[in-house]
Design a protein around this motif. Structure first.
Motif, PDB file in Angstrom:
ATOM      1  N   ASN A  30       0.833  -1.195   0.000  1.00 45.22           N
ATOM      2  CA  ASN A  30       0.000   0.000   0.000  1.00 45.22           C
ATOM      3  C   ASN A  30       0.872   1.251   0.000  1.00 45.22           C
ATOM      4  N   TYR A 243     -13.157   0.473   8.681  1.00 52.70           N
ATOM      5  CA  TYR A 243     -12.763   0.134   7.315  1.00 52.70           C
ATOM      6  C   TYR A 243     -11.885  -1.116   7.307  1.00 52.70           C
ATOM      7  N   ARG A 244     -10.939  -1.204   8.252  1.00 53.34           N
ATOM      8  CA  ARG A 244     -10.071  -2.380   8.302  1.00 53.34           C
ATOM      9  C   ARG A 244     -10.878  -3.650   8.469  1.00 53.34           C
ATOM     10  N   VAL A 247     -13.525  -3.922   5.122  1.00 54.90           N
ATOM     11  CA  VAL A 247     -12.973  -3.942   3.766  1.00 54.90           C
ATOM     12  C   VAL A 247     -11.576  -4.540   3.731  1.00 54.90           C
ATOM     13  N   GLY A 248     -10.808  -4.319   4.796  1.00 55.42           N
ATOM     14  CA  GLY A 248      -9.458  -4.851   4.837  1.00 55.42           C
ATOM     15  C   GLY A 248      -8.522  -4.099   3.915  1.00 55.42           C
ATOM     16  N   ALA A 249      -7.501  -4.777   3.424  1.00 53.34           N
ATOM     17  CA  ALA A 249      -6.488  -4.143   2.572  1.00 53.34           C
ATOM     18  C   ALA A 249      -6.938  -4.134   1.120  1.00 53.34           C
ATOM     19  N   ASN A 250      -8.090  -3.542   0.881  1.00 47.42           N
ATOM     20  CA  ASN A 250      -8.666  -3.447  -0.458  1.00 47.42           C
ATOM     21  C   ASN A 250      -9.164  -2.030  -0.687  1.00 47.42           C
ATOM     22  N   PRO A 251      -9.140  -1.561  -1.929  1.00 47.83           N
ATOM     23  CA  PRO A 251      -9.655  -0.213  -2.207  1.00 47.83           C
ATOM     24  C   PRO A 251     -11.172  -0.193  -2.136  1.00 47.83           C
ATOM     25  N   THR A 287      -8.458   4.652  -1.591  1.00 45.42           N
ATOM     26  CA  THR A 287      -8.293   4.417  -3.026  1.00 45.42           C
ATOM     27  C   THR A 287      -6.830   4.573  -3.422  1.00 45.42           C
ATOM     28  N   PHE A 290      -4.441   1.735  -1.861  1.00 42.88           N
ATOM     29  CA  PHE A 290      -4.448   0.381  -2.411  1.00 42.88           C
ATOM     30  C   PHE A 290      -4.484   0.327  -3.937  1.00 42.88           C
ATOM     31  N   ARG A 291      -4.468   1.474  -4.594  1.00 45.77           N
ATOM     32  CA  ARG A 291      -4.434   1.499  -6.061  1.00 45.77           C
ATOM     33  C   ARG A 291      -3.198   2.197  -6.626  1.00 45.77           C
TER      34      ARG A 291
END
Length: 366
Positions: A30, A243-244, A247-251, A287, A290-291
């Protein structure tokens, strides 16, 4: 900045530093390092206007300011990372040690340098009178204890456009520490893995922040520890924790950016604008996190400059207050990034080598 007009509170935007500026881990997947550095520089930009006697242009456009947004990013990432740290090793003793080693050595050094080095160099008092003043030792002792934070040193920066804070960034450290306490409490209660408990906590914190901002409340949230300024940063922290877990380690989905932008725009020019920005800032932060291309993940290599930048920028900007806002921000960035590199190399990184690790499971005897 809008918040500087709300009364005698020493500093008017909300954070550190975070960071969060206050957590370090290996971020191979990230762009947290990039985001923390950008957040620290946003705080520098926001302060450059107020501390030279002007209003942040973003405040005029949207009702919030660059400092608010930078602080929000710090606390958002801190909520994500610190709650994950507890879950990775749910030991109160080791958790407290890791958090203390991350934030306290550099913080204590900055506080001591301000009181014992910068203060006597720039005070309008004689050196003897400065050291004889109780205000000098109150600043040192109070800030080393973190709570209550102290902002003024005798005769220091009294003629500046913003005269009532030597380092206005220090107040957010107590908020960060109290967020750590909150994580420990939730962790010990077994709630950090309960999604809807975290969602309820995040929603409650958001509503509290919305009420504080919309009503212009100036009182305390927690006697002796937190005032109204802490409401929005803590809401960001709560959203980061939720959010963790969700959604975790995702955008996030792309549509959340549009939703967040609309929610923020709907509250522009209202007292609740800083809270309105939260959804958009969270969506944009994760965003990017992770992007973003891998090449952007570590803009300063193995050096984490965000915390040092955050702690040191305010007094440097006070020293440069006579320069135009843009020049103040640019020159401050150059100076504090160099100082932050020294802080990382000789203070923060060595301290982190002493972080306790989770004991390995004992090998079964044959």
């Amino acid at each position: 900045m809008r918040r500087f007009d709300r009364g005698p509170t020493p500093i008017g935007w909300r954070p550190p530093s975070l960071w969060s500026p206050l957590v370090t881990t290996n971020h191979r997947g990230n762009a947290f390092d990039l985001l923390r550095l950008v957040a620290a520089l946003l705080v520098v930009v926001g302060h450059s206007w107020v501390m030279t006697g002007h209003e942040d242009p973003l405040t005029f456009l949207s009702g919030t300011n660059a400092g608010d947004l930078g602080v929000g990013v710090f606390f958002l990432l801190s909520g994500f990372l610190v709650s994950g740290s507890w879950l990775a090793d749910p030991s109160l003793k080791r958790f407290a040690a890791r958090r203390a080693l991350r934030i306290y050595p550099a913080y204590a050094l900055v506080v001591a340098a301000l009181a014992l080095v910068l203060g006597p160099l720039v005070t309008r008092l004689s050196v003897g009178a400065y050291y004889a003043s109780g205000g000098t030792w109150k600043f040192l002792a109070g800030n080393l204890a973190i709570i209550p934070v102290q902002f003024t040193l005798p005769g220091v920066f009294e003629g500046n456009p913003y005269p009532n804070a030597v380092d206005g960034s220090l107040w957010t450290i107590r908020v960060e520490v109290l967020c750590y306490v909150g994580v420990a409490v939730l962790g010990l209660a077994g709630l950090l893995r309960r999604r809807w408990a975290l969602a309820a906590v995040a929603a409650l914190l958001y509503v509290v922040a919305l009420i504080v901002e919309a009503t212009g409340y100036h009182g305390v949230l927690l006697p002796g520890a937190l005032d109204y300024q802490a409401a929005v940063p803590i809401a960001y922290f709560g959203v980061g924790m939720a959010y963790r877990e969700f959604v975790g380690a995702n955008p996030p989905p792309w549509w959340t950016l549009a939703l967040g932008a609309v929610a923020w725009a709907a509250l522009w020019f209202t007292p609740a604008a800083p809270v309105g920005a939260l959804v958009f800032v969270a969506a944009l932060t994760f965003t990017i996190a992770f992007r973003a291309p891998t090449a952007l993940h570590h803009p300063t290599g193995g050096y984490d400059l965000s915390y040092g930048t955050y702690l040191l920028a305010f007094p440097v900007q006070q020293l440069l207050h006579g320069l135009p806002s843009v020049i103040n921000a640019l020159l401050t960035a150059v100076i504090v990034l160099a100082l932050a590199a020294l802080s990382w190399r000789f203070v923060e990184q060595p301290a982190l080598r002493h972080k306790p690790s989770r004991p390995r499971l004992a090998t079964a005897q044959r």
